[in-house]
Design a protein around this motif. Structure first.
Motif, mmCIF file in Angstrom:
data_model
loop_
_atom_site.group_PDB
_atom_site.id
_atom_site.type_symbol
_atom_site.label_atom_id
_atom_site.label_comp_id
_atom_site.label_asym_id
_atom_site.label_seq_id
_atom_site.Cartn_x
_atom_site.Cartn_y
_atom_site.Cartn_z
ATOM 1 N N ALA A 145 0.803 -1.229 0.000
ATOM 2 C CA ALA A 145 0.000 0.000 0.000
ATOM 3 C C ALA A 145 0.831 1.270 0.000
ATOM 4 O O ALA A 145 0.423 2.288 -0.554
ATOM 5 C CB ALA A 145 -0.922 0.005 1.220
ATOM 6 N N CYS A 146 2.012 1.235 0.625
ATOM 7 C CA CYS A 146 2.663 2.498 1.006
ATOM 8 C C CYS A 146 3.610 3.070 -0.039
ATOM 9 O O CYS A 146 4.158 4.153 0.163
ATOM 10 C CB CYS A 146 3.400 2.323 2.329
ATOM 11 N N GLY A 147 3.831 2.353 -1.113
ATOM 12 C CA GLY A 147 4.690 2.905 -2.163
ATOM 13 C C GLY A 147 6.080 2.292 -2.217
ATOM 14 O O GLY A 147 6.771 2.408 -3.234
ATOM 15 N N ALA A 148 6.492 1.640 -1.150
ATOM 16 C CA ALA A 148 7.877 1.155 -1.077
ATOM 17 C C ALA A 148 8.161 0.025 -2.065
ATOM 18 O O ALA A 148 9.277 -0.092 -2.581
ATOM 19 C CB ALA A 148 8.187 0.698 0.349
ATOM 20 N N ALA A 149 7.156 -0.817 -2.327
ATOM 21 C CA ALA A 149 7.390 -1.979 -3.196
ATOM 22 C C ALA A 149 7.644 -1.577 -4.641
ATOM 23 O O ALA A 149 8.187 -2.352 -5.428
ATOM 24 C CB ALA A 149 6.197 -2.939 -3.125
ATOM 25 N N GLN A 150 7.232 -0.355 -5.007
ATOM 26 C CA GLN A 150 7.446 0.128 -6.375
ATOM 27 C C GLN A 150 8.798 0.800 -6.514
ATOM 28 O O GLN A 150 9.174 1.212 -7.609
ATOM 29 C CB GLN A 150 6.352 1.141 -6.752
ATOM 30 N N MET A 151 9.530 0.959 -5.396
ATOM 31 C CA MET A 151 10.773 1.721 -5.432
ATOM 32 C C MET A 151 12.014 0.842 -5.473
ATOM 33 O O MET A 151 13.100 1.323 -5.789
ATOM 34 C CB MET A 151 10.845 2.639 -4.216
ATOM 35 N N ALA A 152 11.865 -0.433 -5.091
ATOM 36 C CA ALA A 152 13.039 -1.313 -5.010
ATOM 37 C C ALA A 152 13.131 -2.172 -6.262
ATOM 38 O O ALA A 152 12.148 -2.392 -6.962
ATOM 39 C CB ALA A 152 12.949 -2.199 -3.771
ATOM 40 N N GLY A 153 14.331 -2.672 -6.519
ATOM 41 C CA GLY A 153 14.516 -3.616 -7.608
ATOM 42 C C GLY A 153 15.079 -2.989 -8.861
ATOM 43 O O GLY A 153 15.185 -1.767 -8.966
ATOM 44 N N PRO A 154 15.447 -3.841 -9.806
ATOM 45 C CA PRO A 154 16.086 -3.369 -11.034
ATOM 46 C C PRO A 154 15.155 -2.513 -11.887
ATOM 47 O O PRO A 154 13.936 -2.686 -11.863
ATOM 48 C CB PRO A 154 16.460 -4.663 -11.766
ATOM 49 N N ALA A 155 15.743 -1.594 -12.642
ATOM 50 C CA ALA A 155 14.962 -0.753 -13.560
ATOM 51 C C ALA A 155 14.253 -1.635 -14.575
ATOM 52 O O ALA A 155 14.748 -2.693 -14.957
ATOM 53 C CB ALA A 155 15.882 0.230 -14.262
ATOM 54 N N GLY A 156 13.077 -1.219 -14.976
ATOM 55 C CA GLY A 156 12.366 -1.961 -16.014
ATOM 56 C C GLY A 156 11.554 -3.119 -15.494
ATOM 57 O O GLY A 156 10.760 -3.702 -16.235
ATOM 58 N N LEU A 157 11.756 -3.465 -14.246
ATOM 59 C CA LEU A 157 10.957 -4.548 -13.652
ATOM 60 C C LEU A 157 9.493 -4.120 -13.684
ATOM 61 O O LEU A 157 9.156 -3.007 -13.295
ATOM 62 C CB LEU A 157 11.418 -4.765 -12.205
ATOM 63 N N ASP A 158 8.616 -5.007 -14.152
ATOM 64 C CA ASP A 158 7.222 -4.575 -14.259
ATOM 65 C C ASP A 158 6.386 -5.014 -13.063
ATOM 66 O O ASP A 158 5.179 -4.805 -13.034
ATOM 67 C CB ASP A 158 6.589 -5.058 -15.567
ATOM 68 N N SER A 159 7.027 -5.622 -12.077
ATOM 69 C CA SER A 159 6.261 -6.009 -10.887
ATOM 70 C C SER A 159 6.901 -5.399 -9.646
ATOM 71 O O SER A 159 8.074 -5.030 -9.641
ATOM 72 C CB SER A 159 6.211 -7.532 -10.769
#
Lengths: 398, 398
Positions: A145-159
């Motif tokens: 919910a809070c936005g953090a899961a969209q900020m981590a991980g390699p560029a271009g990752l769609d999940s």
């Protein structure tokens, strides 16, 4: 001065007695953290164990390593809180003791915060729920919910990227412990108890604001894009060595940056980078803007060396770096995850052979660290804790 | 009962006075968290601002949103602690006040913990460093060291995944606050002060043990492999909707599992899955073993529906789920990140227009929540805080 202070081996919270009915991570962690500082903690569970008693990972003997580690140093009492009689016994235990109750489970009847405060004005009741709107929420869902899961991980990752460590729960646990102690300080001053409540989702929302991510999105109208493994706003990234290991390197101060240039001999090359970018790389913002060029040079340097050579080059300097390790490599390579770190001792637990077991991470000059504590056998303390209470209760009943 | 308790608007920590010399996240967060509960916090900075005063993200006016949010509700005094004179003035401020000092910077001379405890026996000095072996460490490097970076992210990824949120710092901050309050409780009981020390790397090592990951690796000899977005040991994963959104769904209790079956109508299909796997999916371990089959059915269900239909199906049930959102979507979609959540208020800060600003996440029945606090202008309180002290100091000097 410290020498004039007589050490005690009881810990700073000796004498504090807490009763809990908890499951999962945040609430058991809160009380375990206080037990590691000397509090007496009594946990109440159904006789078959609570919701999390068999939660993975398990030992070979089938004991939950998760439950074990989160309930170290506590007493275990089995009591069925689904019955009014069980809740009444628990409420008596709370109110005839030090008057502190911690729960993240539905607290009904005699165990409701209002009922406990009715029974005894100076009770401290600490409760954790998922969301202030009453919705179910756990670490995984507040992370989504809070936005953090969209900020981590390699560029271009769609999940999105979930956390592998339940960070929100751990933050919530320490926040609950802080809240409990704040209420206890007030109680000692004023004699008043109170209900201290926390929602896990508020921990996530608060943290996203505290570290600047939420106001950044509010003011810009846009979420910060994924930073891959870059340090945001200064220079840092992961690098690969000649031997195929990876390490994290960060420079968040001028001192760390200068130490890196000195240890790698890249000072002159970085001067040229600065000239190329029209900025002398002498602050974090400039280094962030030129990060791809800087990183290419550092990667060339790292890729020509084995990890041991890099460790030698950085040893004794202010370079801020670490090899990446998985948990097995951590145990094999890092003395901080071994009994050489005074925080740890090898300790056996019910159904669990001796494993590295933490003491409190806090080092207190007035106390030796309390010994690494064992998790209880389920129900081991039922008779010793409830026996006197039951008798007293029966005698007092009309 | 709560009605008999006169509310005050001072917070439970009213009267506690803390002096800090801090930078970055953990230490400023510790004292900010206590300020939000009513403590008076005075931060000391060089006149040009400390190491983190310009740290990204920045507002359009150039103010650090990061520094702003971590220093709300504090007073700001400029004082040069690089000089012996400045450190002496700071030590007097600590010792003539409530005798509490928090720092994560090198504390030398009059500000060294031993020197403060020599000057006044009941001082509480709280220090944070990177690593107990004296090495430099920050959130990024302890994350690399502790095993967590190898556990997050998609399967097959050949590089570690850094955190986008400085979780280790946040945990350390709340742990420092807990330690400070524990020492304060002891001081009120015994009159003794002490030095409370913490290393950031110990927070990471301790947490990896507390959640069972470290003992699992020690007993198995192997690190847990990446779990992608699966919940480890029960059923849960991210799913994609017909409209292209994603949501997290977790079932960590039987109640949540049954709610999912009921809301999706997948009960009969799941019975067949259970038969196929020779286990009736009635506990977490069985659901974890059959997770790929279960998830395929849930994905079929989710992929045939838009997010709003899914939200309708789950509303009012015990299904534990959340849409994934980035920080901008969070602000647009979730009332918990808005002034409708009593934790938040829109508050302006120096160089920062009104933004959602958290109060304490703790709800205390004996107190209204303190107002969302403003960050100080650098040095705004220098004269009012140091003026009387300087005068007193001069008068007392021989």
């Amino acid at each position: 001065m410290a020498a004039a202070v007589a050490p005690t081996d009881q810990g700073p919270l000796a004498g504090l007695r807490i009763v809990e009915s908890t499951a999962f991570i945040a609430a058991p962690l809160a009380t375990m953290s206080l037990a590691a500082l000397g509090a007496e903690v009594i946990r109440l569970d159904p006789s078959e164990g609570g919701l999390d008693h068999q939660r993975w990972p398990l030992s070979q003997e089938g004991a939950s390593l998760y439950w074990t580690m989160l309930n170290r140093g506590k007493k275990s009492v089995t009591l069925d809180l689904r019955t009014e009689e069980g809740r009444e016994a628990a409420a008596r235990l709370v109110c005839e003791g030090d008057g502190i109750f911690v729960t993240n489970l539905p607290a009904r009847g005699a165990l409701a915060p209002e009922a406990l405060l009715d029974r005894r004005q100076d009770v401290i009741v600490v409760t954790l729920d998922g969301s202030p709107d009453g919705a179910t929420a756990i670490d995984y869902t507040v992370h989504a919910a809070c936005g953090a899961a969209q900020m981590a991980g390699p560029a271009g990752l769609d999940s999105p990227v979930n956390n592998a460590v339940p960070f929100w729960d751990v933050i919530a646990g320490r926040t609950l412990a802080m809240g409990l102690l704040a209420a206890e300080l007030e109680r000692r001053r004023t004699g008043r108890g109170q209900h201290v409540a926390l929602s896990l989702s508020d921990i996530a929302m608060e943290t996203m604001a505290n570290v600047g991510i939420l106001p950044e999105a509010e003011l810009s109208g846009e979420a910060r894009p994924r930073q891959e493994n870059w340090v945001y706003g200064s220079f840092g990234r992961d690098f690969e060595t000649r031997c195929g290991r990876r390490f994290m390197l960060a420079t968040v101060t001028g001192k760390q940056w200068r130490a890196l240039l000195s240890a790698t001999g890249l000072g002159t090359a970085m001067d040229r980078i600065g000239e190329a970018f029209g900025a002398p790389l002498d602050d974090d913002a400039e280094r962030f803007r030129a990060r791809h060029a800087i990183a290419a040079l550092v990667q060339d340097w790292a890729g020509a060396r084995d990890l041991t050579q890099i460790a030698d080059a950085f040893a004794g300097t202010s370079v801020c770096w670490s090899p990446y390790r998985d948990a097995a490599q951590l145990l094999a390579e890092d003395a901080r995850a071994s009994p050489r770190n005074p925080m740890f001792a090898r300790q056996a637990h019910p159904g669990v052979p001796p494993v590295l077991t933490p003491r409190t991470p806090l080092r207190l000059s007035a106390h030796p660290r309390l010994a690494a504590a064992r998790a209880p056998d389920l129900g081991a303390d039922t008779a010793s804790v409830l026996g006197p209470l039951d008798t007293a209760g029966k005698e007092a009943d009309p």
